[in-house]
Scaffold this motif. Structure first.
Motif, PDB file in Angstrom:
ATOM      1  N   VAL A 226      39.210  -0.996  34.126  1.00 59.27           N
ATOM      2  CA  VAL A 226      38.014  -1.578  33.524  1.00 59.27           C
ATOM      3  C   VAL A 226      38.130  -1.533  32.006  1.00 59.27           C
ATOM      4  CG1 VAL A 226      35.521  -1.294  33.269  1.00 59.27           C
ATOM      5  CG2 VAL A 226      36.565  -1.010  35.513  1.00 59.27           C
TER       6      VAL A 226
ATOM      7  N   VAL B  19      40.573  -4.071  30.460  1.00 63.29           N
ATOM      8  CA  VAL B  19      40.031  -5.422  30.286  1.00 63.29           C
ATOM      9  C   VAL B  19      39.166  -5.481  29.035  1.00 63.29           C
ATOM     10  CG1 VAL B  19      38.557  -7.195  31.326  1.00 63.29           C
ATOM     11  CG2 VAL B  19      40.173  -5.935  32.748  1.00 63.29           C
ATOM     12  N   TRP B  20      38.400  -4.429  28.772  1.00 62.51           N
ATOM     13  CA  TRP B  20      37.581  -4.388  27.553  1.00 62.51           C
ATOM     14  C   TRP B  20      38.456  -4.451  26.310  1.00 62.51           C
ATOM     15  CZ3 TRP B  20      34.084   0.411  28.837  1.00 62.51           C
ATOM     16  CH2 TRP B  20      33.259   0.110  29.917  1.00 62.51           C
TER      17      TRP B  20
ATOM     18  N   SER C 101      39.500 -13.185  30.364  1.00 62.64           N
ATOM     19  CA  SER C 101      39.126 -11.814  30.712  1.00 62.64           C
ATOM     20  C   SER C 101      38.696 -11.717  32.168  1.00 62.64           C
ATOM     21  CB  SER C 101      38.000 -11.334  29.809  1.00 62.64           C
ATOM     22  OG  SER C 101      38.409 -11.312  28.471  1.00 62.64           O
ATOM     23  N   LEU C 102      38.028 -12.747  32.670  1.00 58.03           N
ATOM     24  CA  LEU C 102      37.627 -12.770  34.077  1.00 58.03           C
ATOM     25  C   LEU C 102      38.849 -12.777  34.989  1.00 58.03           C
ATOM     26  CD1 LEU C 102      35.436 -13.172  36.303  1.00 58.03           C
ATOM     27  CD2 LEU C 102      35.765 -15.614  35.973  1.00 58.03           C
TER      28      LEU C 102
ATOM     29  N   ALA D 125      40.497  -9.425  34.799  1.00 52.28           N
ATOM     30  CA  ALA D 125      39.756  -8.406  35.551  1.00 52.28           C
ATOM     31  C   ALA D 125      40.080  -8.492  37.040  1.00 52.28           C
ATOM     32  CB  ALA D 125      38.260  -8.575  35.328  1.00 52.28           C
TER      33      ALA D 125
ATOM     34  N   GLN E 136      42.074  -5.476  39.036  1.00 55.27           N
ATOM     35  CA  GLN E 136      41.405  -4.792  40.145  1.00 55.27           C
ATOM     36  C   GLN E 136      42.077  -5.079  41.487  1.00 55.27           C
ATOM     37  OE1 GLN E 136      39.419  -2.396  39.556  1.00 55.27           O
ATOM     38  NE2 GLN E 136      39.321  -2.904  37.383  1.00 55.27           N
TER      39      GLN E 136
ATOM     40  N   ARG F 221      33.561  -2.845  39.962  1.00 54.91           N
ATOM     41  CA  ARG F 221      34.569  -2.711  38.911  1.00 54.91           C
ATOM     42  C   ARG F 221      34.801  -4.029  38.184  1.00 54.91           C
ATOM     43  NH1 ARG F 221      37.238  -0.152  43.142  1.00 54.91           N
ATOM     44  NH2 ARG F 221      38.769  -1.815  43.194  1.00 54.91           N
ATOM     45  N   VAL F 222      34.838  -5.127  38.915  1.00 54.82           N
ATOM     46  CA  VAL F 222      35.013  -6.436  38.282  1.00 54.82           C
ATOM     47  C   VAL F 222      33.797  -6.765  37.419  1.00 54.82           C
ATOM     48  CG1 VAL F 222      35.224  -8.917  38.714  1.00 54.82           C
ATOM     49  CG2 VAL F 222      36.611  -7.320  40.006  1.00 54.82           C
TER      50      VAL F 222
ATOM     51  N   SER G 291      33.959  -4.776  34.282  1.00 58.38           N
ATOM     52  CA  SER G 291      35.001  -5.323  33.415  1.00 58.38           C
ATOM     53  C   SER G 291      34.490  -6.539  32.660  1.00 58.38           C
ATOM     54  CB  SER G 291      36.232  -5.706  34.235  1.00 58.38           C
ATOM     55  OG  SER G 291      36.788  -4.595  34.853  1.00 58.38           O
ATOM     56  N   ILE G 292      33.840  -7.450  33.365  1.00 48.31           N
ATOM     57  CA  ILE G 292      33.370  -8.680  32.742  1.00 48.31           C
ATOM     58  C   ILE G 292      32.205  -8.407  31.797  1.00 48.31           C
ATOM     59  CG2 ILE G 292      32.342 -10.937  33.213  1.00 48.31           C
ATOM     60  CD1 ILE G 292      35.344 -10.630  33.775  1.00 48.31           C
TER      61      ILE G 292
ATOM     62  N   ALA H  96      33.663  -6.984  28.679  1.00 49.37           N
ATOM     63  CA  ALA H  96      34.358  -8.036  27.934  1.00 49.37           C
ATOM     64  C   ALA H  96      33.358  -8.952  27.241  1.00 49.37           C
ATOM     65  CB  ALA H  96      35.260  -8.833  28.862  1.00 49.37           C
TER      66      ALA H  96
END
Length: 96
Positions: free
Chosen positions: A15, A18-19, A49-50, A53, A57, A69-70, A73-74, A77
């Motif tokens: 996670v 991705v950030w 980023s999507l 992610a 994952q 988690r996704v 992550s989004i 982001a």
């Protein structure tokens, strides 16, 4: 019969990765893209980023908490790119 995992892997690292990637993308867009085109490129950065992610994952190989988690992550982001875009917007207002 399914065997439970003895020590499940930590998934928060994916996670945060991705950030960090979104922040790097946002800074790169701000530095290399002209001001008029930044909004469109930031949208593309969020789309990347999507995809990132999902890839991170899915590569973790755990189904428990996948959507959470996704989503984290989004959301991270989106916040990172939003803060960076506000900073570049404010910097564009400064004369000089």
């Amino acid at each position: 019969m399914a065997v439970p995992e003895l020590a499940p892997r930590r998934t928060f690292g994916g996670v945060v990765a991705v950030w960090v990637a979104a922040a790097v993308i946002g800074v790169a867009i701000g530095l290399f893209v002209p001001e008029d085109d930044r909004a469109a490129w930031l949208t593309l950065g969020l789309g990347f980023s999507l995809v990132l992610a999902f890839a991170v994952q899915l590569s973790a190989g755990r189904s428990q908490g996948f959507i959470r988690r996704v989503a984290l992550s989004i959301l991270g982001a989106l916040l990172a790119l939003g803060v960076i875009s506000v900073a570049f917007g404010l910097a564009a207002l400064v004369p000089g």
